[in-house]
Write an enzyme that holds these catalytic residues in place. Structure first.
Site, PDB file in Angstrom:
ATOM      1  N   PRO A   1       0.838  -1.203   0.000  1.00 37.36           N
ATOM      2  CG  PRO A   1       0.053  -0.983   2.188  1.00 37.36           C
ATOM      3  CD  PRO A   1       0.782  -1.937   1.285  1.00 37.36           C
TER       4      PRO A   1
ATOM      5  CB  SER B   1       8.501   2.775   9.647  1.00 39.19           C
ATOM      6  OG  SER B   1       7.772   2.047  10.611  1.00 39.19           O
ATOM      7  CE  LYS B   2       5.592   1.152   2.582  1.00 38.37           C
ATOM      8  NZ  LYS B   2       5.203   0.459   1.388  1.00 38.37           N
ATOM      9  NE  ARG B   3       8.391  -2.348  10.738  1.00 40.78           N
ATOM     10  CZ  ARG B   3       9.093  -1.942   9.684  1.00 40.78           C
ATOM     11  NH1 ARG B   3       8.759  -2.348   8.486  1.00 40.78           N
ATOM     12  NH2 ARG B   3      10.118  -1.134   9.810  1.00 40.78           N
ATOM     13  CG  ASP B   4       6.222   4.153  13.054  1.00 40.90           C
ATOM     14  OD1 ASP B   4       6.617   3.298  13.865  1.00 40.90           O
ATOM     15  OD2 ASP B   4       6.958   4.989  12.541  1.00 40.90           O
TER      16      ASP B   4
END
Ligand code: GLU
Length: 512
Positions: free
Chosen positions: A16, A265-268
């Site tokens: 995404p 980040s994308k995981r945040d």
């Protein structure tokens, strides 16, 4: 006449689109519109291993949601078609061979074991950056070290090879970034990056330069993470002899975590409890999901306004900008150099401001739809009245339902903490009398007549209204807090208010 501005957003469909990517797209869009130019979208899908199905659709939908669709793209092609690098595959080899012929690139036959051995050797010798470069290439298996015949024989036999750029040993590479000013890098710090992979696909660096050139890109606006690659790109323009048409570069500041410590980040998103993607995402193959701003109830115009301010400002204290106003005010000079902290409270604030400027009729539709999903019918007139009453209190359109469903549904529960403090004899007396007064009320029941009637009732009972007011609220709304109570009464009407009061009188226990 100066050349038409052409900018591009060039995402890789590897998952995404992260909010940082959306901001890059927005700045490209704003710059193109401001300059009367074109905004292109190019899908950089040369890395087949990292390709994720659905990612391209996601990019398209995200830009459509924000109303910043590109002028040219895979789904809306112009003269520079195709707009997917995988469909331009056949062209890249020719350019790599041109560089090879001109002595700016070479074949390399090293196996992965040999490359690993080189790295180990260099690490053991305490080389800080062990890499394939102007020094180490002399000890490796490539067309610079092997005899010409052997190179030919290896190529003819179908042995796997890559083509690497030949970085000059001693050269100062300079580029004038529109945001950062002059950036200078010595070529000895650069490595001989692979341009063509052994699978016949170009790497990002080669494909990106060739395509930007062929598509007539005038300005490259992209994230700061690409700044380290820019000197290589400048060298490639030079090697190809395209210096005259080399685009200008603008590297956007990083988006930082809310505390300023490191890149967002994308995981945040999962860790911090707010989305970092524009739309909900689901990878059907891996089951991986991510939450999106759209589904959480952010309005596209508000989210866009918020995004625009993540790195740019207009130079004064105005904050609310429509897309047209952003185009008008935008300039690359006003993009900051330092990273921008991501502040979700600000995103919510923008959403609240935009909700307040929307008409009651528009907002009522959200409430009607949410109510319907719960099996509750509400008239437009009633929905508009509720919206008017609570417009200043909501952050998301869905709050209209969640904050006001007590008005539209039968009341079943009461806040016991309030009941145990406030449901006393006086409250019961006033409410019993008020229910009767409501039965007999004849006239226009609005907030002001509801209030006068309540005041008159309390007075007749010899009870101070202020003392029982929370109990009154509790009896009709079930809770101790909420919007203007008399306005709620007006929306409910005399009969519903009286019924609710009687239900409370029958249900709640008196505390004294
Ligand atoms: N494909 C690169 C990315 O995914 C594009 C970088 C650039 O704009 O040059 O961000």
């Amino acid at each position: 006449m100066s050349k038409e501005v052409r900018v591009r957003f060039a995402p890789s469909p590897t998952g995404p689109l992260h909010i940082g990517g959306v901001r890059t797209a927005l700045y490209n869009y704003l710059f193109a519109r401001k300059m009367g130019g074109k905004f292109l979208l190019r899908i950089e899908d040369t890395d087949q291993i990292r390709f994720v199905p659905g990612a391209e659709e996601y990019i398209k939908e995200s830009l459509e949601w924000l109303n910043i669709s590109p002028d040219e793209s895979p789904w809306n092609p112009g003269d520079s078609a195709p707009y997917r690098q995988s469909e331009r595959k056949q062209d890249y080899m020719k350019y790599a061979l041109d560089l090879l012929e001109a002595g700016h690139a070479y074949y390399a036959f090293d196996t992965s074991d040999e490359l690993e051995a080189m790295r180990e050797r260099l690490t053991a010798a305490r080389v800080v950056q062990p890499q394939y470069n102007s020094i180490t290439r002399t000890q490796m298996k490539n067309s610079l070290t092997l005899p010409e015949d052997e190179v030919k024989a290896r190529l003819a036999s179908g042995e796997p090879y890559v083509i690497r750029v030949k970085i000059p040993r001693k050269e100062e590479v300079r580029l004038n970034d529109m945001i950062r000013g002059w950036v200078m890098v010595h070529s000895s710090t650069l490595d001989d990056k692979v341009l063509m992979k052994s699978d016949g696909m170009p790497t990002y660096h080669l494909a990106n330069i060739v395509d930007d050139h062929l598509m007539g890109i005038t300005h490259v606006i992209r994230g700061e993470e690409w700044l380290p690659s820019a000197p290589l790109h400048v060298l490639l323009y030079k090697f190809f002899g395209w210096e005259d048409t080399m685009p200008e570069f603008a590297h956007l500041p990083l988006l930082l975590k809310p505390d300023g410590n490191g890149k967002l980040s994308k995981r945040d998103g999962d860790k911090l409890g707010f989305p970092v993607f524009p739309l909900n995402w689901e990878n059907k193959e891996t089951g991986e999901t991510a939450a999106g701003f759209r589904e959480q109830g952010y309005l596209p115009a508000a989210f866009l306004n918020f995004l625009a301010f993540l790195g740019w400002n207009p130079g004064d204290d105005r904050e609310i900008f429509s897309l047209e106003e952003l185009i008008d005010a935008f300039s690359i000079e006003r993009i900051g150099k330092s990273g921008t902290k991501f502040d979700i409270a600000k995103a919510k604030w923008f959403n609240e401001q935009y909700i307040r400027t929307m008409s009651n009729a528009e907002l009522a539709d959200f409430l009607i739809a949410d109510a319907k999903a719960e099996g509750v019918e509400v008239s437009k007139e009633k929905a508009e009245a509720i919206v008017q009453l609570t417009k200043e209190r909501v952050t998301f359109p869905s709050d209209f339902w969640s904050q006001n469903k007590f008005i539209l549904q039968k009341l079943e529960d009461f806040d016991q903490a309030i009941a145990s403090k406030k449901w006393n004899q006086d409250a019961v007396k006033v409410l019993t009398a008020y229910a009767i007064a409501l039965d007999n009320f004849d006239g226009t029941f609005d907030a002001s007549s509801a209030k006068s009637l309540l005041e008159a009732t309390a007075e007749t009972q010899g009870i101070k209204l202020g003392k029982v007011m929370q109990a009154v609220r509790l009896s009709v709304t079930g809770s101790g807090v909420g919007p203007d109570l008399m306005e709620v009464f007006a929306i409910l009407g005399t009969e519903d208010v009286a019924n609710r009061i009687r239900f409370a009188l029958a249900t709640l226990e008196i505390i004294d």
